[in-house]
Design a protein around this motif. Sequence first.
Motif, PDB file in Angstrom:
ATOM      1  N   GLY A   1    -137.581  70.462  -8.156  1.00  0.00           N
ATOM      2  CA  GLY A   1    -137.884  69.593  -9.287  1.00  0.00           C
ATOM      3  C   GLY A   1    -136.672  69.375 -10.163  1.00  0.00           C
ATOM      4  N   THR A   2    -135.629  70.149  -9.911  1.00  0.00           N
ATOM      5  CA  THR A   2    -134.434  70.069 -10.758  1.00  0.00           C
ATOM      6  C   THR A   2    -133.179  69.982  -9.881  1.00  0.00           C
ATOM      7  OG1 THR A   2    -134.455  72.473 -10.842  1.00  0.00           O
ATOM      8  CG2 THR A   2    -135.394  71.317 -12.714  1.00  0.00           C
ATOM      9  N   PRO A   3    -132.980  68.823  -9.270  1.00  0.00           N
ATOM     10  CA  PRO A   3    -131.823  68.691  -8.377  1.00  0.00           C
ATOM     11  C   PRO A   3    -130.495  68.826  -9.115  1.00  0.00           C
ATOM     12  CG  PRO A   3    -132.835  66.564  -8.782  1.00  0.00           C
ATOM     13  CD  PRO A   3    -133.731  67.578  -9.389  1.00  0.00           C
ATOM     14  N   ILE A   4    -130.529  68.581 -10.412  1.00  0.00           N
ATOM     15  CA  ILE A   4    -129.294  68.761 -11.197  1.00  0.00           C
ATOM     16  C   ILE A   4    -129.607  69.701 -12.360  1.00  0.00           C
ATOM     17  CG2 ILE A   4    -128.015  66.703 -10.586  1.00  0.00           C
ATOM     18  CD1 ILE A   4    -129.286  65.317 -13.008  1.00  0.00           C
ATOM     19  N   GLU A   5    -129.856  70.930 -12.003  1.00  0.00           N
ATOM     20  CA  GLU A   5    -130.278  71.904 -13.006  1.00  0.00           C
ATOM     21  C   GLU A   5    -129.189  72.130 -14.052  1.00  0.00           C
ATOM     22  OE1 GLU A   5    -132.986  75.730 -12.425  1.00  0.00           O
ATOM     23  OE2 GLU A   5    -130.958  75.990 -11.665  1.00  0.00           O
ATOM     24  N   ASN A   6    -127.974  72.277 -13.620  1.00  0.00           N
ATOM     25  CA  ASN A   6    -126.884  72.535 -14.554  1.00  0.00           C
ATOM     26  C   ASN A   6    -125.939  71.358 -14.699  1.00  0.00           C
ATOM     27  OD1 ASN A   6    -127.616  75.161 -15.307  1.00  0.00           O
ATOM     28  ND2 ASN A   6    -126.855  75.930 -13.358  1.00  0.00           N
ATOM     29  N   SER A   7    -125.522  70.817 -13.596  1.00  0.00           N
ATOM     30  CA  SER A   7    -124.626  69.666 -13.670  1.00  0.00           C
ATOM     31  C   SER A   7    -124.819  68.847 -12.404  1.00  0.00           C
ATOM     32  CB  SER A   7    -123.167  70.127 -13.772  1.00  0.00           C
ATOM     33  OG  SER A   7    -122.667  70.449 -12.502  1.00  0.00           O
ATOM     34  N   VAL A   8    -124.282  67.656 -12.423  1.00  0.00           N
ATOM     35  CA  VAL A   8    -124.453  66.788 -11.255  1.00  0.00           C
ATOM     36  C   VAL A   8    -123.817  67.400 -10.014  1.00  0.00           C
ATOM     37  CG1 VAL A   8    -124.697  64.645 -12.521  1.00  0.00           C
ATOM     38  CG2 VAL A   8    -122.424  65.475 -11.947  1.00  0.00           C
ATOM     39  N   ASN A   9    -122.916  68.337 -10.210  1.00  0.00           N
ATOM     40  CA  ASN A   9    -122.300  68.985  -9.056  1.00  0.00           C
ATOM     41  C   ASN A   9    -123.280  69.879  -8.304  1.00  0.00           C
ATOM     42  OD1 ASN A   9    -119.767  67.824  -9.104  1.00  0.00           O
ATOM     43  ND2 ASN A   9    -119.061  69.228 -10.695  1.00  0.00           N
ATOM     44  N   ASP A  10    -124.437  70.164  -8.923  1.00  0.00           N
ATOM     45  CA  ASP A  10    -125.466  70.904  -8.186  1.00  0.00           C
ATOM     46  C   ASP A  10    -125.861  70.150  -6.919  1.00  0.00           C
ATOM     47  OD1 ASP A  10    -125.403  72.744 -10.185  1.00  0.00           O
ATOM     48  OD2 ASP A  10    -127.298  72.127 -11.126  1.00  0.00           O
ATOM     49  N   LEU A  11    -125.820  68.833  -7.006  1.00  0.00           N
ATOM     50  CA  LEU A  11    -126.176  68.023  -5.828  1.00  0.00           C
ATOM     51  C   LEU A  11    -125.220  68.292  -4.672  1.00  0.00           C
ATOM     52  CD1 LEU A  11    -127.177  64.412  -6.889  1.00  0.00           C
ATOM     53  CD2 LEU A  11    -128.530  66.077  -5.635  1.00  0.00           C
ATOM     54  N   HIS A  12    -123.978  68.532  -5.024  1.00  0.00           N
ATOM     55  CA  HIS A  12    -123.002  68.852  -3.974  1.00  0.00           C
ATOM     56  C   HIS A  12    -123.468  70.078  -3.201  1.00  0.00           C
ATOM     57  CE1 HIS A  12    -119.323  69.961  -1.945  1.00  0.00           C
ATOM     58  NE2 HIS A  12    -119.364  71.132  -2.561  1.00  0.00           N
ATOM     59  N   GLY A  13    -123.923  71.107  -3.939  1.00  0.00           N
ATOM     60  CA  GLY A  13    -124.403  72.325  -3.281  1.00  0.00           C
ATOM     61  C   GLY A  13    -125.585  72.048  -2.371  1.00  0.00           C
ATOM     62  N   LEU A  14    -126.516  71.226  -2.834  1.00  0.00           N
ATOM     63  CA  LEU A  14    -127.687  70.906  -2.005  1.00  0.00           C
ATOM     64  C   LEU A  14    -127.269  70.153  -0.743  1.00  0.00           C
ATOM     65  CD1 LEU A  14    -130.362  69.795  -4.656  1.00  0.00           C
ATOM     66  CD2 LEU A  14    -130.218  71.940  -3.400  1.00  0.00           C
ATOM     67  N   PHE A  15    -126.326  69.244  -0.898  1.00  0.00           N
ATOM     68  CA  PHE A  15    -125.897  68.478   0.271  1.00  0.00           C
ATOM     69  C   PHE A  15    -125.063  69.312   1.252  1.00  0.00           C
ATOM     70  CE2 PHE A  15    -127.144  64.089   0.575  1.00  0.00           C
ATOM     71  CZ  PHE A  15    -127.817  63.901  -0.625  1.00  0.00           C
ATOM     72  N   GLU A  16    -124.463  70.374   0.748  1.00  0.00           N
ATOM     73  CA  GLU A  16    -123.777  71.263   1.691  1.00  0.00           C
ATOM     74  C   GLU A  16    -124.783  71.899   2.641  1.00  0.00           C
ATOM     75  OE1 GLU A  16    -120.146  72.086   2.140  1.00  0.00           O
ATOM     76  OE2 GLU A  16    -120.601  70.053   1.483  1.00  0.00           O
ATOM     77  N   PHE A  17    -126.014  72.076   2.170  1.00  0.00           N
ATOM     78  CA  PHE A  17    -127.077  72.545   3.066  1.00  0.00           C
ATOM     79  C   PHE A  17    -127.576  71.418   3.963  1.00  0.00           C
ATOM     80  CE2 PHE A  17    -131.830  72.467   3.314  1.00  0.00           C
ATOM     81  CZ  PHE A  17    -131.968  73.341   4.389  1.00  0.00           C
ATOM     82  N   LEU A  18    -127.773  70.261   3.379  1.00  0.00           N
ATOM     83  CA  LEU A  18    -128.350  69.151   4.151  1.00  0.00           C
ATOM     84  C   LEU A  18    -127.366  68.591   5.165  1.00  0.00           C
ATOM     85  CD1 LEU A  18    -130.036  67.047   1.318  1.00  0.00           C
ATOM     86  CD2 LEU A  18    -131.145  68.678   2.821  1.00  0.00           C
ATOM     87  N   MET A  19    -126.188  68.247   4.674  1.00  0.00           N
ATOM     88  CA  MET A  19    -125.196  67.556   5.509  1.00  0.00           C
ATOM     89  C   MET A  19    -123.815  68.035   5.074  1.00  0.00           C
ATOM     90  SD  MET A  19    -126.865  63.845   4.794  1.00  0.00           S
ATOM     91  CE  MET A  19    -125.854  62.878   5.909  1.00  0.00           C
TER      92      MET A  19
END
Lengths: 181, 602
Positions: B310-328
Amino acid sequence: MNPSPTAAPLGFLTCTEFDGWGLCGGLLLLNQMARPLEFHCTLPVKVSRTQIILYGSSMRAHICGQVIGKALLEKAKSRPGLVITDCPETATMREESDLPLALIAASGQQSTTETTNSGEVLNIGRFQVYLTLPSEQDREPLRQRLRRELASFAEKFDLDEPFERVRQAMTEARDAALRAA
Amino acid sequence: MIESTASSEAHSVLHAMTSTDGQAPTILISIDDLAFEAKIDDSDRLGVCGGSVPQIEPPNVLEGSCRVPNARVFSHVFPESPQWLAPKARPQNRKGPPGRESANDGMAPVSTEPGSPPATRTRIKPPKDLLKWTDRLYYLLQPPLESLLSSEVLDFPFQPFQHQMEGVAFLFPRQAAILADEMGLGKTMQAITAIRMLLHAGHIRNVLLICPKPLVTNWQREFAAWAPEIPLGIVEGDTQKRAFLWQQQATPVKIANYELLMRDQSEVLGDGRHYDLVVLDEAQRVKNSNSTTAQTIRQISRQRSWALTGTPIENSVNDLHGLFEFLMPGYLPPGLPIEAMAREVGDYVLRRTKDLVMKDMPPRLFRDALLELTPQQLATYREAEETGVLRLSDLGEQLTIQHVFQLVLRLKQICNFDPVTGASMKLQRLEADMEEVASSGQKAIVFTQWVKTIDQMRPTLERFGPLEYHGRIPSKQRDPILKQFKEDPSRHVLLMSYGAGSVGLNLQFCRYVFLFDRWWNPAIEDQAINRAHRIGAAGSVTITRMTSEGTIEERIHSILEEKRQLFETLFSATNGPKNLNLTRDEIFGLFKLRAAGKRIAA
């Protein structure tokens, strides 16, 4: 009334004209659970000015019915038990086809059934269905079976819904071809 | 045979015989003036000859075919139609989600009246990165998801909502996806249904679902409700038992928790281990791509990767980078400008908010309780603040963010309870409010940052039957506590810590939420609030945010409110937030101290 998954597939056949690209046709064969079995679509059929002149007002019906419809059905691996179209021009192929053909149109009319020797008008759900049977068959058992199958299918699925799929697939094909060009 | 006259566009009258018997049409053209567009060579152009013998020669006739060329056909035969073999485990008495009948929440469940086709058509759209046309065709030509309901092939306990069907249609075709719906919109149900459909269609055979430990039982319950025919393997127990469970190939869905995964690395990463789909619940756990958890999970051999948060950018937009390191891995470089990032992630992320999809859902009523400290609290607070600031100033060049942070926490604790006398204006207010809540037969959740605060408030709240749910409560006791809270009418209040109670729990029967103290991050507060304000909420949810007037809490509140306004902008605006936590400057600024601007993590 649960549809039988083993019944002959239903063929959904339609034609669409894309601006600047031409007339294309698509045929989607579905099982009675509305799941896809086969898909066939044509590249655009382009006609010359001469042909337009010579065929006159019969041109579109000729292309949709005799050219596109015939070509698509010839490619089908499975023989559909019924071909359904939402395109009146495509429905002109009924004169030559040995397959039962149903032309559907949205209808707000009360349920009525008009039977003629070769066809009948059915009101199924919110659609008026003009059902035409092949000429050289014992019509009554076939007529009864098709009415059952159509009603059964229409209980679960909108009769016009598969045409959305066909058009979407044809649009994607067109877009892919244009990108590749 | 029909005789027709061609258009006058031809320069002369032209008689044509066209065939309608299915053969190629033939035209017979009288050649006296052929100037129209039919291609006729000069060699074919014959004139009428004359002679002394009055013999009229018949005119030469040009025979040509004007048959329309055959249509070129592209064909695709599906290898096999997906088999939907789910047993009909329940009678068809579908209804809305729990609580919906009594709530005019305005959501629109999918219509599946028996004997009539569904009114809506939710289509599976192929993702943009699926390039092969035949692959795209597979998805384009599937029936709408609603037909699965109407054909009664897959049974559902409740009618899903439209946005849930769209979420399933989003997940189903994707190899990599983030379902980032706001809390309470049913991410769990959407993921389960998509998994169920993929299993029944034969596209996947084994799924690994990883979630926080407290949520394992929640997933079990949801699977039992939405996909009862799918066997689950819950990886738990001692080392030997877990090793056995990891080896079970026949179980299509395994559920493991993050903590345990770290202990079982050798099993989950072992030779031959492969998953068709790995789903991360509360996927913000891997936002830090350098963490051991993230590194371990990235090594799991898998075909599809989904992240639920529910919080893809919990702290900063760079959180998305971490999620995408898992995805792709490697797809989304860190530090990408926000406009470019929004463009790159667009097809992989689906985020809906309640405001967007449930316009008539019962409202969240925020009530900011700005409270004066008790005289004892105020005296203690002033002394602590003055002394603390003085110490910070004395530190000079040695001053660090940690020093400031410690002072903030100290002052926040005093705002809760006076450490000397135990006086608490917040507790007085809570007690008064709870009288009203209990007398109306309602229930409330109280969130705090500290378990110690829960210990301090419990005696005063005893007559409201308080239950506790926090890090000190063993996992096995947590579900029974929630059950008791829901079913026992004498239990009016649940005391929770943000850490244990902010995610994954369904407490929509509660109409009141109290934030006894404030978290650093508005996203975490939202998660907490949404335990009660979610699908099936029985009515409006009143959220009381307690803030001590003239204190550090009020200053933090102001900053967080500004940040809250920016939280959702990544997916809809070009100027999104760079950071949702307090920056170093903001922390120092709380005490009018000066520091170089560098962000800290809360």
